[in-house]
Design an enzyme around this catalytic site. Structure first.
Site, PDB file in Angstrom:
ATOM      1  N   GLU A 154       0.817  -1.223   0.000  1.00  0.00           N
ATOM      2  CA  GLU A 154       0.000   0.000   0.000  1.00  0.00           C
ATOM      3  C   GLU A 154       0.848   1.269   0.000  1.00  0.00           C
ATOM      4  OE1 GLU A 154      -3.680   2.236   2.350  1.00  0.00           O
ATOM      5  OE2 GLU A 154      -2.691   0.522   3.264  1.00  0.00           O
TER       6      GLU A 154
ATOM      7  N   LYS B  40      -2.801  -2.114  -2.937  1.00  0.00           N
ATOM      8  CA  LYS B  40      -3.814  -1.184  -2.439  1.00  0.00           C
ATOM      9  C   LYS B  40      -3.363   0.223  -2.785  1.00  0.00           C
ATOM     10  CE  LYS B  40      -6.595   0.193   1.540  1.00  0.00           C
ATOM     11  NZ  LYS B  40      -7.063  -0.141   2.901  1.00  0.00           N
TER      12      LYS B  40
END
Length: 297
Positions: free
Chosen positions: A178, A215
């Protein structure tokens, strides 16, 4: 089929989204305040975490939080270590709700340098990953932050993310990589182009037995991350809400059909402690429906 294989199939192919229920110590007071629980309502860290666990438990056990729409949920470590009605949270998610459990493993962000904030050191990561395995966790999440289109900073963030991803994979878990791009950045689009190239380079270095989930902030240019979603080492590309409202995030996500949602603030938008169960279900169900619709658009 083993539990891990069933979870992998669910995450990689099923329609739905991943709920982010992983507010940490720094963001918990803000999350609680939005829920109608003020700092004056609790005393000390233990009561604060008890209050946020009650909020998360209420979401997880609500009838609208079902496997028909929610395929995964990201937990804070304290949530993983806690029970819901006497049963470990991760077991409730998978066994009772059909939702794949993930664990937030990062310790927050380092100070800004080169237009980014790297992950803080995680010296106890191996022990945490071992514990996660015993708790029935499928994968992990670790968040960095990109504030501007600085090529060196973005390269450093992505390199660190993939170093952690390899460590997570070696422990038998699936990492969510992420590197968030700040939605308020003046150079958001340029940063996303650099980020895409860096991620592509690192994906190509992964061995065939290592898969990741990406993500990412919903890109300024719709479809920018489609080629990443098609990469053989990527199980799924999920979108963070990044401060957008539920309606804004859902509208933007619907333009990116190869991304699904992994929203936090947007999921809990409008929920308050004071609501009756019926009111709570109505608001949560509406949020879930919006996020699900955008994820399967």
């Amino acid at each position: 089929m083993s539990s891990k294989d069933a979870q992998r199939t669910r995450i990689s192919t099923d329609p739905g989204f991943i709920a982010a229920l992983d507010q940490s110590g720094g963001s918990t007071p803000k999350a609680l305040a939005a829920y109608g629980v003020q700092p004056s309502d609790y005393s000390g860290e233990a009561e604060m975490y008890a209050a946020v666990h009650a909020m998360r438990s209420r979401i997880i056990t609500d009838p609208t939080f079902s496997s028909q729409k929610v395929i995964g949920a990201i937990l804070f470590e304290r949530t993983m270590d806690s029970d819901i009605n006497g049963k470990p949270t991760a077991e409730v998610l998978w066994e009772d709700r059909g939702v794949v459990p993930f664990l937030k493993i990062d310790k927050g962000l380092a100070d800004q340098a080169d237009g980014v904030q790297m992950l803080k050191p995680m010296p106890d990561l191996d022990a945490l990953l071992a514990k996660a395995n015993t708790k029935g966790i499928f994968g992990t999440k670790e968040r960095s932050l990109i504030l501007e289109a600085n090529a060196k900073g973005i390269a450093d963030v992505v390199a660190q993310q993939f170093d952690v991803a390899r460590q997570v994979a070696a422990a038998g878990l699936v990492p969510i990589v992420e590197p968030e791009v700040d939605i308020n950045s003046d150079t958001k689009s340029e940063a996303e182009e650099i980020l895409k190239a860096e991620i592509s380079t690192h994906l190509n270095t992964l061995p065939a037995d290592v898969d990741v989930i990406l993500k990412l902030t919903i890109p300024t240019v719709a479809g920018l991350y489609d080629t990443l979603a098609d990469h053989p080492r990527v199980l799924r590309v999920v979108a963070l809400s990044g401060g957008y409202s539920t309606d804004e995030a859902s509208a933007l996500l619907s333009k990116n059909p190869k991304m699904i949602a992994s929203f936090s603030r947007a999921l809990a938008e409008g929920l308050t402690f004071q609501m009756s169960d019926a009111e709570f279900s109505q608001v949560l169900g509406t949020n879930i429906e919006k996020i699900y619709a955008a994820s399967v658009a």
